[in-house]
Write an enzyme that holds these catalytic residues in place. Structure first.
Site: not given
Ligand code: PMP
Length: 415
Positions: A121, A201, A224, A364
């Site tokens: 991500h 995740q 999450k 992302c």
């Molecule tokens: N890493 C992963 C694998 C994610 O799926 C996400 C959220 N989509 C994030 C980091 C970032 O999480 P947050 O937006 O809660 O900081």
């Protein structure tokens, strides 16, 4: 109502969207919240609100106890060696940025290597790009195969004596594949590198034991995993946290301050400057209790059941492209797909008209999509409160959508 004992605990799942019962399949973006978590926030502000750590009055002491009890709870949840290894942040993103800035900038030199994967991500990618630029370190990537898995043999060729940091997601937010974190950690340690795990995740879907994984740092987000937004956890082995500077300076994290200098608290509190998201952390404790009552065995079972039901049916539909592992048990509730000839955003908009919430786009993870030669995907992501009926609605919506855009094709030819 569908036969799922948890559904009734999530008030939002009873609402209608665009005239249809909500079918929420965007859990990888954020989970819904059970009533106990909503009530806990309400109770805190109704009955307990006070700032923590500083006050001697009853409310301040009670709020402090409730907040610190969640630190103990998270310690046990992760099987961390000490409560001082649990730092509250705002999110996974914040935890990873702290590590990049505070660990990365002070431990990396020109020529050193940071190893991440193509599955990351942006939160576990862009901060390392920035650190690489500032320090002259190289950012290197572990590739993933078509199943979305990092190849350990290939990793052995990339992680070497120059590697100082390895930072990998435990579960891909696009493909749902689970990475061999324990083996990667051992490999990183063999070469003297620190191992960071992005558990955004994975923490919602599986039991995590940081001592068993032996990772050095881990970051995840409460939102999450049934908790509120604005709360995250940064786990770090105590010796490493003691060796890291805080990102923020200010109230609460100091011991003694003179006009020209300051001394700092030991342990986790050194990283929690200023007033924290007290209500959020306390409600996160209720979320963890709820998750533990459901049990991760049950959560993993439900993930597997839903994907096992969906996957072969999706495979049978004409014009549906599926990505990642063909083994439904390696999806951790996440299915990325495309419908031939349709842009994922259009698909998601049409599904929304039916009350079905999915995610469309690049999630992302642009380097991963580029690597897979995709411009975007649709993503349906399940949690334990989803049902077979939800999957049936997704399948029906796919057929309806294809029929709508391909009126010359009969419905029968699409199924
Ligand atoms: N890493 C992963 C694998 C994610 O799926 C996400 C959220 N989509 C994030 C980091 C970032 O999480 P947050 O937006 O809660 O900081």
């Amino acid at each position: 109502m569908a036969n799922n004992p948890y559904l009734a605990d999530f008030p939002i799942l009873a609402r209608k969207v665009n005239g249809h019962q909500l079918c929420y399949l965007d859990n990888a973006a954020t989970s819904q919240k059970p009533q106990v978590v909503i009530d806990r926030i309400n109770h805190y502000y109704t009955d307990e609100n006070a700032n923590i750590h500083r006050g001697t009055h009853t409310l301040a002491q009670q709020a402090t106890q409730a907040y610190e009890a969640v630190r103990d709870h998270v310690q046990h949840f992760l099987n961390a060696a000490s409560r001082e290894e649990i730092v509250f942040t705002r999110s996974t993103t914040e935890g990873l940025n702290w590590l990049a800035r505070q660990w990365g900038l002070s431990h990396l030199q020109a020529g050193d290597e940071i190893v991440i994967s193509l599955l990351e991500h942006h939160s576990n990618l862009v901060p390392w790009q920035q650190v690489a630029k500032k320090t002259g370190a190289h950012l290197r990537y572990l590739a993933a195969n078509q199943q979305g898995l990092i190849d350990l043999a290939a990793a052995e060729g990339i992680i070497n004596a120059r590697t100082k940091i390895v930072s990998i997601t435990q579960v891909s937010n696009v493909l749902g594949s689970r990475q061999p974190i324990k083996q990667l950690t051992a490999l990183a340690h063999e070469h003297g590198a620190v191992m960071i795990v992005d558990a955004a995740q994975s923490a919602p879907h599986m039991a995590i034991d940081v001592q068993d994984l032996d990772c050095d740092f881990m970051a995840f987000s409460a939102h999450k995993m049934l908790g509120p937004t604005g709360v995250g956890v940064l786990y770090g082995k105590q010796a490493l946290l003691d060796d890291m500077s805080p990102e923020f300076y200010g109230g609460e994290m100091v011991e003694e301050v003179t006009e020209q200098s300051a001394t700092f608290k030991q342990g986790a509190l050194r990283f929690e400057a200023g007033t924290q998201n007290i209500a959020g952390v306390i409600a996160f404790g209720s979320a963890l209790s709820y998750l533990q009552q459901v049990g991760f065995e049950q959560i993993e079972n439900q993930d597997r059941q839903l994907v096992s039901y969906a996957w072969p049916r999706l495979q049978k539909l004409n014009g549906v492209q599926l990505y990642g592992s063909n083994d439904p048990s390696d999806h951790n509730g996440i299915i990325s797909f495309n419908l031939d000839g349709l842009h994922p955003h259009d698909v998601a908009t049409i599904f929304d008209d039916e009350g079905i919430a999915i995610r469309a786009g690049q999630h992302c993870a642009q380097p991963l999509l580029h690597y897979l030669s995709l411009s975007a995907t649709c993503r349906a992501s399940f949690y334990f409160y989803n049902t077979i009926e939800d999957v049936d609605r997704l399948l029906a919506a796919i057929v309806d959508t294809q029929h709508f855009f391909n009126r010359h094709l009969s419905r029968e030819s699409l199924i």
